[in-house]
Scaffold this motif. Structure first.
Motif, PDB file in Angstrom:
ATOM      1  N   UNK A  11     -10.583  -0.802  -5.528  1.00 15.13           N
ATOM      2  CA  UNK A  11     -11.010  -2.175  -5.333  1.00 15.13           C
ATOM      3  C   UNK A  11     -10.250  -3.102  -6.267  1.00 15.13           C
ATOM      4  N   UNK A  12     -10.042  -4.343  -5.821  1.00 17.11           N
ATOM      5  CA  UNK A  12      -9.424  -5.348  -6.678  1.00 17.11           C
ATOM      6  C   UNK A  12     -10.484  -6.177  -7.406  1.00 17.11           C
ATOM      7  N   UNK A  13     -11.740  -5.901  -7.140  1.00 18.54           N
ATOM      8  CA  UNK A  13     -12.817  -6.760  -7.626  1.00 18.54           C
ATOM      9  C   UNK A  13     -13.249  -6.354  -9.034  1.00 18.54           C
ATOM     10  N   UNK A 121      -4.058  -6.790  -6.882  1.00 22.59           N
ATOM     11  CA  UNK A 121      -4.981  -6.765  -5.752  1.00 22.59           C
ATOM     12  C   UNK A 121      -4.669  -5.561  -4.864  1.00 22.59           C
ATOM     13  N   UNK A 122      -3.428  -5.110  -4.901  1.00 18.55           N
ATOM     14  CA  UNK A 122      -3.022  -3.893  -4.186  1.00 18.55           C
ATOM     15  C   UNK A 122      -3.086  -2.714  -5.152  1.00 18.55           C
ATOM     16  N   UNK A 123      -3.355  -1.532  -4.609  1.00 16.83           N
ATOM     17  CA  UNK A 123      -3.513  -0.347  -5.456  1.00 16.83           C
ATOM     18  C   UNK A 123      -2.406   0.665  -5.187  1.00 16.83           C
ATOM     19  N   UNK A 124      -1.594   0.993  -6.205  1.00 19.24           N
ATOM     20  CA  UNK A 124      -0.552   2.001  -6.008  1.00 19.24           C
ATOM     21  C   UNK A 124      -1.077   3.419  -6.227  1.00 19.24           C
ATOM     22  N   UNK A 138      -1.767   0.545  -1.347  1.00 16.66           N
ATOM     23  CA  UNK A 138      -2.962   0.356  -0.529  1.00 16.66           C
ATOM     24  C   UNK A 138      -3.449  -1.088  -0.645  1.00 16.66           C
ATOM     25  N   UNK A 139      -3.685  -1.702   0.496  1.00 17.30           N
ATOM     26  CA  UNK A 139      -4.157  -3.095   0.487  1.00 17.30           C
ATOM     27  C   UNK A 139      -5.209  -3.315   1.567  1.00 17.30           C
ATOM     28  N   UNK A 140      -5.927  -2.259   1.913  1.00 15.89           N
ATOM     29  CA  UNK A 140      -6.904  -2.342   2.991  1.00 15.89           C
ATOM     30  C   UNK A 140      -8.002  -3.362   2.699  1.00 15.89           C
TER      31      UNK A 140
END
Length: 351
Positions: A11-13, A121-124, A138-140
């Motif tokens: 999550x980006x939150x 905000x994106x997760x590698x 990942x940017x779902x």
């Protein structure tokens, strides 16, 4: 041998510092957009951009992203250009820990371990093997209206920081995006060193595995160990408060001036922001094992510690930024919070 490394959550939150918003505001200013327009709807004043210790919710940065995309829709390859503005210095002690790592592989592992100290905000998710290094982006969970901007911004920022770590420009072996080509294809190829492929099944980029083993120019085992310990401490302090206490803490911080909270909001103001009464808020804080004054002191203590370690400000200046008329009551309060004086704390942490 194949290894996979990823952050604990995708999550980006998560709360983050103000530095990323400051980067975007500076970019906007270079294109004639004022800070007020970039910060519209965030509740932040322009003075907050210099408050290096300020934390904000991820949703606040997302508001800034949307403002920037709206205001600068005419700028070609906007996400790429903004991503180029992120440097190691943007990440504070987290960036310094990376730059003193032994190798790029160790720096990447560290970055994933302390991903919540960044602004992504994106997760590698990084897969390494003898055949190469592949980073799946990942940017779902990223909102669709800003996904292109944030994917390009985050990938280019990662690339820029890795180049800073190595001391030279880094070329990726391959880059693929799971969305259609826009106006950024040529600029992405120029910046990343490989022509991007669009409309693919996923967003990935690959690196030559040999680059991971390279010793970083500023590697320093002793400094690295110290910085990693500080990252762990910072992450623990950022995640220590959840629920109602986290909501109150976030409302205390944005009310500050410069790098402090010289005028913290009253409990009445905070209760109104949360849509409740002061009496109910006091009860909820009591149930959470704290109180409003304790949270104000906690924020002051955190800011004081970070200003003592990370800035050259005098004790008098720090006291004023934290709302004290002079140094003496601040020194007494700090000793009550930590068991030591501000001067002794600074000497023990700054070498």
């Amino acid at each position: 041998m194949r290894t996979v490394e990823e952050p604990e959550v995708r999550t980006w939150d998560f709360p983050r510092g103000i530095a990323s918003i400051a980067v975007m505001a500076a970019f906007a200013a270079d294109h004639g957009v004022t800070a007020d327009r970039v910060l519209a709807g965030t509740g932040l004043a322009g003075t907050a951009l210099t408050a290096s210790d300020l934390q904000v919710p991820a949703a606040t940065e997302l508001v800034v992203v949307r403002n920037l995309v709206r205001e600068l829709a005419h700028v070609p390859a906007l996400g790429v250009e903004v991503g180029r503005r992120y440097r190691l210095s943007t990440f504070g002690i987290f960036g310094f820990a990376c730059v003193t790592s032994p190798t790029l592989r160790e720096a990447i592992s560290l970055a994933l371990r302390y991903y919540h100290l960044g602004y992504g905000f994106c997760t590698p998710v990084v897969e390494s093997s003898d055949g190469g290094v592949l980073a799946r982006i990942h940017h779902e969970l990223v909102p669709p209206d800003v996904v292109r901007f944030l994917v390009e911004r985050d990938i280019v920022a990662m690339h820029r920081v890795m180049g800073d770590l190595l001391g030279h420009e880094l070329a990726v072996s391959r880059i693929e995006f799971d969305f259609d080509a826009g106006d950024s294809a040529a600029r992405l190829a120029e910046v990343l060193g490989a022509p991007p492929e669009f409309g693919r099944a996923q967003t990935v980029f690959t690196l030559d595995p040999a680059v991971l083993a390279q010793t970083l120019p500023q590697a320093n085992a002793q400094t690295w160990s110290l910085c990693v310990a500080q990252c762990a401490d910072l992450l623990q302090r950022r995640s220590a408060r959840t629920g109602i206490t986290a909501e109150v803490r976030e409302l205390i911080l944005p009310g500050g001036e410069s790098a402090g909270i010289a005028s913290p909001p009253t409990i009445e103001v905070v209760a109104r922001e949360l849509g409740t009464s002061p009496r109910t808020l006091r009860r909820r804080l009591t149930e959470a094992g704290t109180g409003y004054r304790a949270l104000v002191d906690e924020v002051r203590c955190t800011l004081a510690e970070e200003m003592l370690i990370g800035t050259p400000l005098s004790i008098d200046d720090i006291a004023i930024r934290l709302g004290y008329a002079e140094a003496t009551p601040f020194i007494h309060a700090f000793k009550r919070w930590t068991g030591t004086t501000p001067s002794a704390y600074r000497r023990s942490r700054v070498r």
